[in-house]
Design an enzyme around this catalytic site. Structure first.
Site, PDB file in Angstrom:
ATOM      1  N   ASP A  68      -2.059  -4.771  12.035  1.00 34.86           N
ATOM      2  CA  ASP A  68      -2.219  -3.935  10.843  1.00 34.86           C
ATOM      3  C   ASP A  68      -3.501  -4.277  10.093  1.00 34.86           C
ATOM      4  O   ASP A  68      -4.171  -5.271  10.387  1.00 34.86           O
ATOM      5  CB  ASP A  68      -0.992  -4.085   9.923  1.00 34.86           C
ATOM      6  CG  ASP A  68      -0.561  -5.531   9.713  1.00 34.86           C
ATOM      7  OD1 ASP A  68      -1.364  -6.435  10.014  1.00 34.86           O
ATOM      8  OD2 ASP A  68       0.561  -5.757   9.260  1.00 34.86           O
ATOM      9  N   GLU A 144       7.895  -1.456   6.730  1.00 28.97           N
ATOM     10  CA  GLU A 144       8.808  -1.869   5.671  1.00 28.97           C
ATOM     11  C   GLU A 144      10.225  -1.351   5.961  1.00 28.97           C
ATOM     12  O   GLU A 144      10.399  -0.460   6.806  1.00 28.97           O
ATOM     13  CB  GLU A 144       8.310  -1.307   4.340  1.00 28.97           C
ATOM     14  CG  GLU A 144       6.902  -1.758   3.958  1.00 28.97           C
ATOM     15  CD  GLU A 144       6.833  -3.208   3.493  1.00 28.97           C
ATOM     16  OE1 GLU A 144       7.747  -4.005   3.810  1.00 28.97           O
ATOM     17  OE2 GLU A 144       5.841  -3.547   2.825  1.00 28.97           O
TER      18      GLU A 144
END
Ligand code: PGA
Length: 242
Positions: A68, A144
């Protein structure tokens, strides 16, 4: 099923992870390695640098893909994951610059960047070994809670907990980016082998939920229960609730 190796402390987590990465590189010199950022893998990277310097471990033919990157931070921003990877690992080993892949959070067209990143992983024939950390909320990469299991590389909004957890690295919470590009859950699950690292009591709940509770999108790491070759290397404190 998730295999679990419980060791005494952070140093042993780092060493065990580095040994497995080194074995992979020795048995397959052109291995494709997936790297993670955060505070947890730093000791592992330090050990890999030591193995390169002291033991001649060569990374000259590997390719790398990072999980990421923040949206809006330039590669030379001290909190970007580009900067982190070069500071902690790439500047100190013989990996070829052209073989390093990190999502470009400064891309003009972020959607196109995500497609390009997925394509690059496919072109490389997939990731042989993916290293992961875990968030206190069970996130992997910046996936998430609530991230669909079929998600792929995309732009995501960071949760408030993750922004607060990461605020310690910035001057203030306001400076923590709101968005990031992350490999998706499905992208991560396609790695042939996965090693997740965790150290300390703050991770104990996330580790216990990921391993022992039925898998749920609310604990993204629980998807790893379905991976055929996934090892958690954790210290005693992270294993407290197992
Ligand atoms: P940490 O972060 O290693 O800094 O605890 C892990 C993560 O959020 O994935």
């Amino acid at each position: 099923m998730i295999k679990v190796l419980v060791v005494r402390n952070y140093e042993e987590v780092s060493l065990e992870a580095a040994l497995r990465i080194a074995e992979t590189v020795k048995s397959k010199p052109d291995a494709v390695l997936g790297f993670a950022t955060g505070s947890t893998p730093i000791g592992c990277y330090r050990e890999l640098v030591r193995m390169h310097r002291m033991e001649g471990l060569s990374f000259s033919r590997i390719s790398t893909f990072n999980l990421d990157e923040y949206v809006g931070l330039a590669p030379d921003h001290s909190q970007s994951y580009h900067y982190y990877m070069f500071q902690n690992l790439f500047n100190h080993i013989d990996v070829k610059r052209g073989n390093i892949h990190i999502p470009n959070g400064m891309a003009k067209d972020l959607e196109e960047e995500c497609v390009r990143y997925e394509d690059a992983i496919k072109q490389a024939d997939g990731i042989d070994l993916q290293l992961l950390g875990i968030g206190r909320n069970g996130h992997i990469g910046f996936n998430e809670p609530g991230s669909p299991f079929d998600s792929r590389t995309r732009v995501v909004k960071l949760s408030e907990q993750t922004r607060m957890d990461n605020a310690r690295f910035f001057k203030s919470l306001d400076e923590v980016p709101m968005y990031a590009i992350t490999m998706g859950i499905a992208t991560i699950m396609e790695a042939k082998r996965i090693i997740l690292l965790a150290s300390g009591e703050a991770k104990a709940e996330a580790i216990a939920k990921a391993i022992k509770e039925p898998k749920t999108v609310m604990v993204p790491a629980s998807v790893l229960q379905d991976h055929s070759d996934c090892l958690f290397i954790i210290d005693k404190k992270a294993a407290l609730l197992l």
